[in-house]
Write a protein that holds these residues in place. Structure first.
Motif, PDB file in Angstrom:
ATOM      1  N   ASP A  22      20.649 -17.547  -6.495  1.00  0.00           N
ATOM      2  CA  ASP A  22      20.100 -18.664  -7.138  1.00  0.00           C
ATOM      3  C   ASP A  22      20.854 -19.956  -6.679  1.00  0.00           C
ATOM      4  N   ASN A  23      20.532 -20.809  -5.884  1.00  0.00           N
ATOM      5  CA  ASN A  23      21.463 -21.874  -5.350  1.00  0.00           C
ATOM      6  C   ASN A  23      21.692 -22.736  -6.452  1.00  0.00           C
ATOM      7  N   ALA A  24      20.340 -23.206  -7.130  1.00  0.00           N
ATOM      8  CA  ALA A  24      20.292 -24.216  -8.223  1.00  0.00           C
ATOM      9  C   ALA A  24      21.077 -23.744  -9.224  1.00  0.00           C
ATOM     10  N   LYS A  25      21.539 -22.565  -9.554  1.00  0.00           N
ATOM     11  CA  LYS A  25      22.490 -21.890 -10.812  1.00  0.00           C
ATOM     12  C   LYS A  25      23.627 -21.718 -10.100  1.00  0.00           C
ATOM     13  N   ASN A  26      23.906 -21.654  -8.994  1.00  0.00           N
ATOM     14  CA  ASN A  26      25.266 -21.061  -8.521  1.00  0.00           C
ATOM     15  C   ASN A  26      25.430 -19.656  -8.917  1.00  0.00           C
ATOM     16  N   THR A  27      24.491 -18.922  -8.761  1.00  0.00           N
ATOM     17  CA  THR A  27      24.215 -17.603  -9.217  1.00  0.00           C
ATOM     18  C   THR A  27      24.245 -16.539  -8.265  1.00  0.00           C
ATOM     19  N   THR A  28      24.875 -15.558  -8.211  1.00  0.00           N
ATOM     20  CA  THR A  28      24.508 -14.283  -7.330  1.00  0.00           C
ATOM     21  C   THR A  28      24.065 -13.141  -8.151  1.00  0.00           C
ATOM     22  N   PHE A  29      23.167 -12.558  -7.782  1.00  0.00           N
ATOM     23  CA  PHE A  29      22.766 -11.059  -8.407  1.00  0.00           C
ATOM     24  C   PHE A  29      22.880  -9.785  -7.357  1.00  0.00           C
ATOM     25  N   LEU A  30      23.177  -8.889  -7.974  1.00  0.00           N
ATOM     26  CA  LEU A  30      23.469  -7.609  -7.423  1.00  0.00           C
ATOM     27  C   LEU A  30      22.376  -6.409  -7.902  1.00  0.00           C
ATOM     28  N   GLN A  31      20.952  -6.312  -7.235  1.00  0.00           N
ATOM     29  CA  GLN A  31      20.158  -5.300  -7.722  1.00  0.00           C
ATOM     30  C   GLN A  31      20.539  -3.865  -7.444  1.00  0.00           C
ATOM     31  N   MET A  32      20.810  -2.978  -7.991  1.00  0.00           N
ATOM     32  CA  MET A  32      21.586  -1.493  -7.917  1.00  0.00           C
ATOM     33  C   MET A  32      20.293  -0.685  -8.222  1.00  0.00           C
ATOM     34  N   ASN A  33      19.846   0.047  -7.334  1.00  0.00           N
ATOM     35  CA  ASN A  33      18.877   1.161  -7.642  1.00  0.00           C
ATOM     36  C   ASN A  33      19.338   2.446  -7.094  1.00  0.00           C
ATOM     37  N   ASP A  34      18.769   3.608  -7.687  1.00  0.00           N
ATOM     38  CA  ASP A  34      19.134   4.852  -7.307  1.00  0.00           C
ATOM     39  C   ASP A  34      20.688   5.014  -7.377  1.00  0.00           C
TER      40      ASP A  34
END
Length: 121
Positions: A72-84
């Motif tokens: 999310d560029n506006a929030k300077n945030t990165t996410f890592l969705q981890m499945n299985d």
């Protein structure tokens, strides 16, 4: 000063999912890339995923098809969705950002303190 703070680590059963978040704050001028490494004993720290400012991404072979990185560029945030999730995904996950700050004109890699992910039944 630049701060990198991870969140979302937890204990989860094999086959489950988790979403890690990494928020960057401080005197950031420009972010070039963000990403995740992990370290589970006795292994060395290893790259998991990254995302560049042009939205291109890369993944370790061991997580391809299971993990997804986004930002999310506006929030300077990165996410890592981890499945299985698998037992071998157990590790401390570290977020990094490669950025230019107001106090450092050259690009620099900043690291967070890490968040623990434990996959166990």
């Amino acid at each position: 000063q630049v701060q990198v703070v991870e969140s979302g680590g937890d204990l989860v059963q094999p086959g489950g999912s988790l979403r890690l978040a990494c928020a960057v704050s401080g005197t950031i001028v420009k972010i070039m890339a963000m990403g995740w490494y992990r370290q589970g004993p006795p292994e060395e720290r290893a790259m998991v995923a990254f995302i560049r400012n042009d939205d291109s991404t890369g993944y370790a072979e061991s997580v391809k098809g299971r993990f997804t990185i986004s930002k999310d560029n506006a929030k300077n945030t990165t996410f890592l969705q981890m499945n299985d999730l698998k037992v071998e995904d157990t590790a401390v996950y570290y977020c990094y950002v490669i950025a230019q700050s107001a106090t450092r004109s050259s690009l620099f890699q900043y690291w967070g303190q890490g968040t623990q992910v434990t996959v166990s039944s």
